[in-house]
Design a protein around this motif. Structure first.
Motif, PDB file in Angstrom:
ATOM      1  N   ILE A   6      30.831  66.380  15.469  1.00 15.09           N
ATOM      2  CA  ILE A   6      30.845  67.845  15.365  1.00 15.09           C
ATOM      3  C   ILE A   6      31.292  68.328  13.983  1.00 15.09           C
ATOM      4  O   ILE A   6      30.803  69.338  13.492  1.00 15.09           O
ATOM      5  CB  ILE A   6      31.702  68.470  16.503  1.00 15.09           C
ATOM      6  N   ARG A   7      32.237  67.595  13.376  1.00 18.14           N
ATOM      7  CA  ARG A   7      32.670  67.933  12.018  1.00 18.14           C
ATOM      8  C   ARG A   7      32.825  66.655  11.204  1.00 18.14           C
ATOM      9  O   ARG A   7      33.038  65.580  11.762  1.00 18.14           O
ATOM     10  CB  ARG A   7      34.007  68.708  12.053  1.00 18.14           C
ATOM     11  N   TYR A  40      24.719  75.926  12.854  1.00 13.86           N
ATOM     12  CA  TYR A  40      25.729  75.041  12.254  1.00 13.86           C
ATOM     13  C   TYR A  40      25.895  73.750  13.039  1.00 13.86           C
ATOM     14  O   TYR A  40      26.582  72.829  12.600  1.00 13.86           O
ATOM     15  CB  TYR A  40      27.101  75.752  12.219  1.00 13.86           C
ATOM     16  N   CYS A  41      25.317  73.667  14.231  1.00  9.80           N
ATOM     17  CA  CYS A  41      25.780  72.680  15.221  1.00  9.80           C
ATOM     18  C   CYS A  41      24.871  71.459  15.314  1.00  9.80           C
ATOM     19  O   CYS A  41      23.654  71.556  15.409  1.00  9.80           O
ATOM     20  CB  CYS A  41      25.892  73.349  16.583  1.00  9.80           C
ATOM     21  N   GLN A  80      32.855  82.589  17.932  1.00 12.99           N
ATOM     22  CA  GLN A  80      32.462  82.000  16.629  1.00 12.99           C
ATOM     23  C   GLN A  80      32.682  82.935  15.448  1.00 12.99           C
ATOM     24  O   GLN A  80      33.177  82.509  14.417  1.00 12.99           O
ATOM     25  CB  GLN A  80      31.010  81.478  16.616  1.00 12.99           C
ATOM     26  N   ASP A  96      36.462  80.028  20.563  1.00 13.05           N
ATOM     27  CA  ASP A  96      36.312  79.192  19.361  1.00 13.05           C
ATOM     28  C   ASP A  96      35.880  80.097  18.218  1.00 13.05           C
ATOM     29  O   ASP A  96      35.027  80.968  18.411  1.00 13.05           O
ATOM     30  CB  ASP A  96      35.197  78.156  19.541  1.00 13.05           C
ATOM     31  N   ILE A 154      34.754  79.959  13.976  1.00 14.31           N
ATOM     32  CA  ILE A 154      34.460  79.191  12.760  1.00 14.31           C
ATOM     33  C   ILE A 154      34.692  80.091  11.557  1.00 14.31           C
ATOM     34  O   ILE A 154      34.185  81.218  11.529  1.00 14.31           O
ATOM     35  CB  ILE A 154      32.996  78.700  12.750  1.00 14.31           C
ATOM     36  N   PHE A 159      38.124  76.648  13.539  1.00 17.90           N
ATOM     37  CA  PHE A 159      37.530  75.547  12.786  1.00 17.90           C
ATOM     38  C   PHE A 159      37.068  76.027  11.419  1.00 17.90           C
ATOM     39  O   PHE A 159      36.538  77.129  11.286  1.00 17.90           O
ATOM     40  CB  PHE A 159      36.323  74.983  13.538  1.00 17.90           C
ATOM     41  N   ILE A 160      37.257  75.158  10.448  1.00 21.74           N
ATOM     42  CA  ILE A 160      36.679  75.398   9.128  1.00 21.74           C
ATOM     43  C   ILE A 160      35.244  74.884   9.187  1.00 21.74           C
ATOM     44  O   ILE A 160      35.005  73.757   9.654  1.00 21.74           O
ATOM     45  CB  ILE A 160      37.492  74.655   8.062  1.00 21.74           C
ATOM     46  N   TYR A 161      34.306  75.707   8.755  1.00 19.51           N
ATOM     47  CA  TYR A 161      32.896  75.300   8.807  1.00 19.51           C
ATOM     48  C   TYR A 161      32.691  73.975   8.069  1.00 19.51           C
ATOM     49  O   TYR A 161      33.137  73.793   6.940  1.00 19.51           O
ATOM     50  CB  TYR A 161      31.993  76.383   8.196  1.00 19.51           C
ATOM     51  N   SER A 162      32.000  73.061   8.740  1.00 18.83           N
ATOM     52  CA  SER A 162      31.733  71.739   8.170  1.00 18.83           C
ATOM     53  C   SER A 162      30.218  71.524   8.180  1.00 18.83           C
ATOM     54  O   SER A 162      29.606  71.506   9.251  1.00 18.83           O
ATOM     55  CB  SER A 162      32.454  70.695   9.044  1.00 18.83           C
ATOM     56  N   ARG A 209      26.739  70.036   8.595  1.00 15.84           N
ATOM     57  CA  ARG A 209      26.235  68.844   9.285  1.00 15.84           C
ATOM     58  C   ARG A 209      24.821  68.562   8.832  1.00 15.84           C
ATOM     59  O   ARG A 209      23.949  69.435   8.941  1.00 15.84           O
ATOM     60  CB  ARG A 209      26.244  69.024  10.817  1.00 15.84           C
TER      61      ARG A 209
END
Ligand code: 5AD
Ligand code: SF4
Length: 478
Positions: free
Chosen positions: A88-89, A202-203, A304, A342, A344, A373-376, A378
């Motif tokens: 996920i990250r 993002y996922c 989000q 959640d 982001i 969450f910090i956007y990561s 993918r």
């Protein structure tokens, strides 16, 4: 029609029988090991990521136990190590790789050791190549769609000695009847559906867990009924998007119908579920929850972002107005419901103004708690290719601000609990502070108190005396 659906979506009974034969063959070998060594060979499973992965790991452990292994918490004494990875990250992937790196020396000491890597990370082509070339001591690799074939892979590896790197599974099905070795004797996971069709930009999940498919209603009802009869107190229904439950089974049973059916099971237990997508969290679902006996008054509803522009770029298919409408309706029907979310931060092109819209939204929604969450980026997802990626330092700065705002809100949500007596399911001695016991409220809040060994796994009445943003402290009424 229904027959066709069933046939297409479920791993065939013949295939599951075939796997049982592999289980029996390995069991016979491990019985010989037991006779020669006086103990069973040990197996260790390490889980990264979400509850779905924890549920999968309980299946890996279930198969291992059925094959005659004994589970251990110590990788050093294991003959079989399974690493169930998350994608996920970036951080989760780096952790998996670093942990697998640490097992290299165990393999050097024990050539009999078999190292397995599976789960979301190793569905991705570039990670399969990493394992293939940089981690030659990993013996078996398979993706999320092949978990039921683990016994076959293990048997083939033991017989032929060659590495097994499976990357070619394209069909994602529901596998029924895999043995489960549950970690807890009072909290249980029950998957109701797998995969995701939403493709939030993002996922990575839709790429690594395939399309949505649901288990049949009767399978789920039977599993929950057995768990309740065995004394389980808290059952969490799992799916990437439980609101899509039943769209593919041809059974005319949606998620709300499933909950209504489960609620009929007699006993003293809670049912939780996660995760709901706001785009299709229906009023019907909320009404069923409000009228139910066993459904925990807890809603995890990932928002989000609070910015409509960012939500659009994320492909979430709702705006803040629609989102907050659901939150308001939940509170109207269940005033004491716990709502979590959640968030982001630092999505590509997120402006200061967009970020502040999220802070404002937090103030309006007043969640009990958020997972932030910090956007990561993918690899392979649309957002990773977008221009305007936010620099790491800026993402961290926004993250800190988000936490500070939510801390205040969480504290404000917890303070009114002081003086109230609530029902808590006791988990036993706290992992972090051995002097106290911990448990969880119906809404999933952590509660600390002075307990007794016999409290573990039971519901207690706890009067809350102090509140912090992430925890409540109280005394058990005895
Ligand atoms: N970066 C950061 N957070 C993410 N999530 C999903 N993908 C990413 C990503 N690329 C978060 C979402 C989701 C939760 C399980 O993980 O908030 O709801
Ligand atoms: Fe990922 Fe969106 Fe599916 Fe959740 S709903 S698993 S965030 S794509």
């Amino acid at each position: 029609m229904e027959e066709v659906m069933k046939k297409n979506r479920t791993v065939s009974a013949e295939e599951m029988e075939r796997q049982k034969e592999y289980i029996a063959r390995i069991l016979a070998e491990n019985e010989r090991y037991l006779a020669e060594n006086g103990s069973r060979p040990r197996a260790f499973v390490l889980t990264l990521g979400c509850q779905q992965n924890e549920a999968d790991s309980e299946r890996l452990a279930g198969m291992a136990v059925a094959m005659g292994y004994e589970m251990t918490d110590t990788p050093e004494e294991a003959r079989l190590i399974m690493v169930n990875t998350c994608a996920i990250r970036e951080h989760a992937e780096q952790r998996a790789l670093s942990l697998v790196g640490q097992y290299k020396h165990l393999k050097a000491k024990n050539s009999e050791l078999i190292i397995v890597i599976c789960g979301c990370m190793v569905v991705q082509e570039h990670r399969i190549n990493d394992i293939k070339f940089k981690y030659p001591y990993v013996d078996i690799l398979f993706g999320t769609s092949s978990i039921h074939r683990f016994p076959e892979f293990l048997y083939e590896k033991q017989r032929r000695g060659r590495r097994i790197l499976r990357s070619d599974e394209t069909e994602y099905l529901v596998a029924e009847g895999i043995p489960v070795h549950r970690e807890s004797s009072f909290r249980a996971w029950v998957s109701v559906m797998y995969g995701c069709n939403n493709f939030c930009s993002y996922c990575i999940v839709p790429y690594v867990r395939g399309r949505e498919r649901s288990r049949r209603r009767d399978e789920i009802v039977a599993e929950v009924r057995t768990l309740v009869a065995e004394g389980y107190r808290d059952i969490t229904l799992l799916g990437q998007n439980v609101n899509s439950y039943g769209k593919d089974t041809g059974e005319n049973c949606d998620f709300a119908d499933l909950l209504a059916e489960l609620d009929k099971i007699e006993g003293d237990y809670w049912i939780h579920f996660m995760t709901s997508h706001p785009k299709d969290a229906s009023r019907k679902l909320i009404d069923v929850m409000a009228g139910s006996k066993h459904m925990a008054r807890h809603f995890h509803l990932p928002m989000q972002s609070g910015s409509d522009r960012v939500l659009r770029a994320m492909n979430r298919r709702y705006d803040f107005e629609k989102y907050i409408g659901i939150v308001d309706y939940i509170r109207e029907k269940m005033p004491d419901a716990v709502i979590t979310s959640d968030i982001i931060v630092g999505f590509p092109q997120e402006t200061e103004e967009n970020f502040e819209a999220t802070l404002t939204a937090l103030g309006r929604a007043r969640f009990d708690m958020i997972y932030s969450f910090i956007y990561s980026p993918r690899k392979g997802t649309p957002a990773a290719e977008m221009e305007g990626q936010i620099p790491a330092a800026e993402k961290s700065r926004r993250f800190e601000r988000l936490l500070a705002v939510q801390n205040e809100i969480s504290l404000g949500a917890n303070q009114p609990m002081v003086g109230k007596t609530i029902r808590v399911l006791c988990d036993g001695i706290s992992k972090n502070n051995k002097l106290v016991y911990s448990g969880r409220s119906e809404g999933g809040k952590i509660v600390f108190f002075e307990g007794e060994p016999s409290d573990t796994g039971n519901f207690l009445a706890v009067t809350i005396e102090r509140a912090e943003p992430f925890a409540l402290y109280g005394t058990v009424n005895r």
